[in-house]
Design a protein around this motif. Structure first.
Motif, PDB file in Angstrom:
ATOM      1  N   LYS A 215     -18.186  21.967  36.294  1.00 44.67           N
ATOM      2  CA  LYS A 215     -19.490  21.581  35.766  1.00 44.67           C
ATOM      3  C   LYS A 215     -19.601  20.066  35.631  1.00 44.67           C
ATOM      4  O   LYS A 215     -20.668  19.498  35.806  1.00 44.67           O
ATOM      5  CB  LYS A 215     -19.727  22.230  34.401  1.00 44.67           C
ATOM      6  CG  LYS A 215     -19.721  23.752  34.415  1.00 44.67           C
ATOM      7  CD  LYS A 215     -20.886  24.315  35.187  1.00 44.67           C
ATOM      8  CE  LYS A 215     -20.933  25.831  35.076  1.00 44.67           C
ATOM      9  NZ  LYS A 215     -22.043  26.411  35.876  1.00 44.67           N
ATOM     10  N   CYS A 216     -18.491  19.435  35.301  1.00 41.69           N
ATOM     11  CA  CYS A 216     -18.450  17.982  35.172  1.00 41.69           C
ATOM     12  C   CYS A 216     -17.391  17.441  36.132  1.00 41.69           C
ATOM     13  O   CYS A 216     -16.246  17.897  36.103  1.00 41.69           O
ATOM     14  CB  CYS A 216     -18.105  17.557  33.748  1.00 41.69           C
ATOM     15  SG  CYS A 216     -19.251  18.187  32.491  1.00 41.69           S
ATOM     16  N   LEU A 217     -17.781  16.493  36.950  1.00 46.34           N
ATOM     17  CA  LEU A 217     -16.883  15.977  37.981  1.00 46.34           C
ATOM     18  C   LEU A 217     -16.692  14.482  37.775  1.00 46.34           C
ATOM     19  O   LEU A 217     -17.655  13.720  37.670  1.00 46.34           O
ATOM     20  CB  LEU A 217     -17.471  16.254  39.363  1.00 46.34           C
ATOM     21  CG  LEU A 217     -16.603  15.954  40.581  1.00 46.34           C
ATOM     22  CD1 LEU A 217     -15.272  16.688  40.496  1.00 46.34           C
ATOM     23  CD2 LEU A 217     -17.338  16.354  41.851  1.00 46.34           C
ATOM     24  N   CYS A 218     -15.432  14.083  37.710  1.00 44.87           N
ATOM     25  CA  CYS A 218     -15.082  12.685  37.506  1.00 44.87           C
ATOM     26  C   CYS A 218     -14.462  12.130  38.778  1.00 44.87           C
ATOM     27  O   CYS A 218     -13.551  12.737  39.349  1.00 44.87           O
ATOM     28  CB  CYS A 218     -14.101  12.538  36.337  1.00 44.87           C
ATOM     29  SG  CYS A 218     -13.290  10.922  36.248  1.00 44.87           S
ATOM     30  N   PHE A 219     -14.956  10.977  39.218  1.00 45.80           N
ATOM     31  CA  PHE A 219     -14.375  10.269  40.356  1.00 45.80           C
ATOM     32  C   PHE A 219     -13.694   9.007  39.845  1.00 45.80           C
ATOM     33  O   PHE A 219     -14.335   8.149  39.235  1.00 45.80           O
ATOM     34  CB  PHE A 219     -15.444   9.904  41.389  1.00 45.80           C
ATOM     35  CG  PHE A 219     -16.106  11.089  42.024  1.00 45.80           C
ATOM     36  CD1 PHE A 219     -15.442  11.878  42.935  1.00 45.80           C
ATOM     37  CD2 PHE A 219     -17.411  11.420  41.689  1.00 45.80           C
ATOM     38  CE1 PHE A 219     -16.053  12.981  43.514  1.00 45.80           C
ATOM     39  CE2 PHE A 219     -18.038  12.508  42.266  1.00 45.80           C
ATOM     40  CZ  PHE A 219     -17.352  13.297  43.178  1.00 45.80           C
ATOM     41  N   HIS A 220     -12.403   8.924  40.120  1.00 43.23           N
ATOM     42  CA  HIS A 220     -11.619   7.757  39.726  1.00 43.23           C
ATOM     43  C   HIS A 220     -11.393   6.915  40.973  1.00 43.23           C
ATOM     44  O   HIS A 220     -10.799   7.379  41.948  1.00 43.23           O
ATOM     45  CB  HIS A 220     -10.283   8.200  39.118  1.00 43.23           C
ATOM     46  CG  HIS A 220      -9.282   7.097  39.000  1.00 43.23           C
ATOM     47  ND1 HIS A 220      -7.990   7.198  39.485  1.00 43.23           N
ATOM     48  CD2 HIS A 220      -9.377   5.856  38.463  1.00 43.23           C
ATOM     49  CE1 HIS A 220      -7.335   6.090  39.255  1.00 43.23           C
ATOM     50  NE2 HIS A 220      -8.153   5.258  38.629  1.00 43.23           N
ATOM     51  N   ILE A 221     -11.883   5.678  40.960  1.00 42.84           N
ATOM     52  CA  ILE A 221     -11.720   4.779  42.101  1.00 42.84           C
ATOM     53  C   ILE A 221     -10.481   3.925  41.868  1.00 42.84           C
ATOM     54  O   ILE A 221     -10.432   3.128  40.928  1.00 42.84           O
ATOM     55  CB  ILE A 221     -12.966   3.895  42.282  1.00 42.84           C
ATOM     56  CG1 ILE A 221     -14.195   4.787  42.527  1.00 42.84           C
ATOM     57  CG2 ILE A 221     -12.775   2.923  43.442  1.00 42.84           C
ATOM     58  CD1 ILE A 221     -15.494   4.023  42.627  1.00 42.84           C
ATOM     59  N   GLN A 222      -9.483   4.128  42.701  1.00 41.56           N
ATOM     60  CA  GLN A 222      -8.217   3.426  42.543  1.00 41.56           C
ATOM     61  C   GLN A 222      -8.381   1.971  42.981  1.00 41.56           C
ATOM     62  O   GLN A 222      -8.511   1.678  44.163  1.00 41.56           O
ATOM     63  CB  GLN A 222      -7.134   4.108  43.381  1.00 41.56           C
ATOM     64  CG  GLN A 222      -6.901   5.564  43.027  1.00 41.56           C
ATOM     65  CD  GLN A 222      -5.909   6.232  43.964  1.00 41.56           C
ATOM     66  OE1 GLN A 222      -5.128   5.569  44.647  1.00 41.56           O
ATOM     67  NE2 GLN A 222      -5.953   7.555  44.010  1.00 41.56           N
ATOM     68  N   ARG A 223      -8.365   1.080  42.020  1.00 39.58           N
ATOM     69  CA  ARG A 223      -8.597  -0.334  42.311  1.00 39.58           C
ATOM     70  C   ARG A 223      -7.326  -1.169  42.288  1.00 39.58           C
ATOM     71  O   ARG A 223      -7.377  -2.368  42.597  1.00 39.58           O
ATOM     72  CB  ARG A 223      -9.630  -0.912  41.331  1.00 39.58           C
ATOM     73  CG  ARG A 223     -11.010  -0.268  41.495  1.00 39.58           C
ATOM     74  CD  ARG A 223     -12.091  -1.035  40.782  1.00 39.58           C
ATOM     75  NE  ARG A 223     -13.419  -0.526  41.135  1.00 39.58           N
ATOM     76  CZ  ARG A 223     -14.118  -0.900  42.187  1.00 39.58           C
ATOM     77  NH1 ARG A 223     -13.600  -1.811  43.003  1.00 39.58           N
ATOM     78  NH2 ARG A 223     -15.310  -0.400  42.441  1.00 39.58           N
ATOM     79  N   THR A 224      -6.211  -0.569  41.933  1.00 35.97           N
ATOM     80  CA  THR A 224      -4.947  -1.305  41.944  1.00 35.97           C
ATOM     81  C   THR A 224      -4.233  -1.079  43.269  1.00 35.97           C
ATOM     82  O   THR A 224      -3.992   0.060  43.669  1.00 35.97           O
ATOM     83  CB  THR A 224      -4.043  -0.861  40.791  1.00 35.97           C
ATOM     84  OG1 THR A 224      -4.701  -1.095  39.535  1.00 35.97           O
ATOM     85  CG2 THR A 224      -2.724  -1.631  40.801  1.00 35.97           C
TER      86      THR A 224
END
Length: 363
Positions: A215-224
Motif C-alpha cells: 500500500k505504501c512504497l518507498c524508493f531509496h535513491i543510493q547517493r553514496t
C-alpha cells in the motif's frame, strides 16, 4: 473614598486573575486538522524527525495504526500518538513536540540509537521491523501490516552514461528490472535441452513474479558511491519523479500474465525506452497499480554529516504541501518538492476505483 476605589480595583484585578487561572486558555493547543506540528531536535535527531513527518503522510499506515488496540509502551502506540500530534489531531503543550515516546519504544525493542549521524533509510527499516515484531508477539494487533510497506533501493547509473542526460525515476526502475546474462540458468520458456543465457535479476524476479505490491512504497535513491581509492562520495544528481506513478510495467499485470518469465526477460528492455510515460500514453489503458506521491526526504550536506528535511502532503488537505525541518515548518508546494534532490520517495497506492480511469502520469 480613595481607599474604597483602590480596594475595589484590587478586588476586580484579583477576581480577573483567578478567573484566568481557572477558566483561561489551556496550554494544550489543538490545531486545526491539516496543520503540521514541528519536532524538537534532541541532538542529531533530524533523521528521526524527518521519517516521522513522512509516516504522518502515509494514510494506509495511519489507518492500520488507528485500527489497532492501543497498548501503552508499544511502538505502534508511540508512532500513532506522534502522528496524531504532527497532524494536529492531539493537543500538546507549547509549539513543538519531542518524540521521546518513539525513542523509548525503540529502546525496548533493543534498538539503541547513538548521538552521532544516522540514516533515515536505515531507521525506516528498523521501525517497520519492530512493528512487525509487535504483530507477531501479540494477538491484539492485526497482521495486515505486512502488505502496507515495502522499500526498493535504486542505484544511480554511472556518470558516463547520464552526465548530460535527463535522469528520471523511470530510468532507475527500468535499470532495477533490466536483464543480465546469467549462464546455466533455466527458465519456464526454455526447452529442456536448451538453457537461456538471459534471465531476470533475482530481485526483479520476486517483484515481477508475485505481482504483490504494498500500500505504501518507498524508493531509496543510493547517493553514496565509492572512489577507486576507497573514498566515499555523495552524488547530487537530480532525479525527476512523478506525482502519479504506475507500477504496472514492473509487475505481472493482466497483460503479462500469459507470458513466461523467459519472455519477460527478453522483452523487459524493449518496452522501456521512454520509461513510464510511453507505456501509459493511452488514456484508455487500465492502471491497476497507481501510486501518488505523499512525501520526499532530502539529505543536505556530505557523506559524513548533513541534515534531513521533509516535503510532505497535508493529511486532510491533499493538495497542500509542507516543508518540515525539525521544528521549522512552513507551507510549501508540490512543485518545490519535485525540484528537490530526493533521497527517499514515498508513494501510497490509490484505490481501484480511483485508478481505473487514471490521471495523467508524468515521468
Amino acid at each position: 473614598m480613595d481607599s474604597q476605589i483602590v480596594f475595589f480595583c484590587g478586588t476586580v484585578v484579583a477576581l480577573a486573575i483567578g478567573a484566568f487561572i481557572l477558566w483561561g486558555p489551556s496550554s494544550h493547543r489543538r490545531r486545526k486538522p491539516g496543520y503540521i506540528v514541528g519536532l524538537v531536535n534532541v541532538g542529531n535527531s533530524c533523521f528521526i524527525n524527518t521519517l516521522l513527518q513522512t509516516l504522518a503522510s502515509c494514510s494506509h499506515l495511519i489507518d492500520w495504526l488507528s485500527s489497532q488496540k492501543r497498548i501503552p509502551g508499544s511502538l505502534a502506540d508511540a508512532v500513532c500518538t506522534t502522528i496524531m500530534v504532527l497532524n494536529g489531531q492531539q493537543p500538546i503543550e507549547g509549539e513543538y513536540y519531542t518524540p521521546s515516546i518513539v525513542l523509548k519504544a525503540l529502546k525496548l525493542h533493543g534498538w539503541v540509537i547513538s548521538a552521532g549521524e544516522q540514516d533515515a533509510h536505515e531507521l525506516f527499516h528498523i521501525i517497520i521491523s519492530a512493528l512487525k515484531d509487535e504483530v507477531q508477539a501479540t494477538s491484539f494487533m492485526s497482521p495486515l501490516l505486512y502488505d502496507k510497506f515495502d522499500s526498493l533501493s535504486l542505484s544511480l547509473p554511472s556518470l558516463g552514461g547520464f552526465l548530460f542526460k535527463r535522469l528520471t525515476l523511470a530510468h532507475l526502475l527500468d535499470n532495477y528490472v533490466s536483464t543480465e546474462t546469467v549462464k546455466g540458468v533455466e527458465c519456464e520458456g526454455c526447452s529442456q535441452d536448451q538453457k537461456c543465457s538471459r534471465a531476470i535479476k533475482s530481485t526483479a524476479v520476486k517483484t515481477l513474479a508475485f505481482g504483490k505490491l504494498p500500500k505504501c512504497l518507498c524508493f531509496h535513491i543510493q547517493r553514496t558511491t565509492w572512489q577507486p581509492n576507497g573514498e566515499a562520495v555523495k552524488r547530487y544528481d537530480h532525479v525527476e519523479f512523478p506525482e502519479f506513478l504506475s507500477m504496472d510495467p514492473y509487475t505481472f499485470s493482466q497483460v503479462y500474465k500469459r507470458k513466461t518469465l523467459c519472455e519477460l526477460g527478453h522483452s523487459a528492455q524493449e518496452g522501456t525506452k521512454d520509461g513510464i510515460n510511453e507505456r501509459l500514453s493511452s488514456s484508455h489503458a487500465r492502471i491497476r497499480h497507481l501510486y501518488r506521491l505523499v512525501a520526499v526526504i532530502v539529505h543536505t550536506g556530505g557523506v559524513q554529516s548533513g541534515h534531513f528535511i521533509t516535503y510532505r502532503r497535508a493529511p486532510f488537505r491533499e493538495h497542500c504541501w509542507y516543508y518540515a525541518s525539525d521544528h521549522d515548518v512552513r507551507e510549501s508546494s508540490l512543485q518545490e518538492a519535485m525540484q528537490a534532490c530526493a533521497y527517499m520517495l514515498f508513494y501510497t497506492k490509490l484505490s481501484n476505483n480511483k485508478s481505473s480511469s487514471g490521471p495523467a502520469v508524468h515521468s
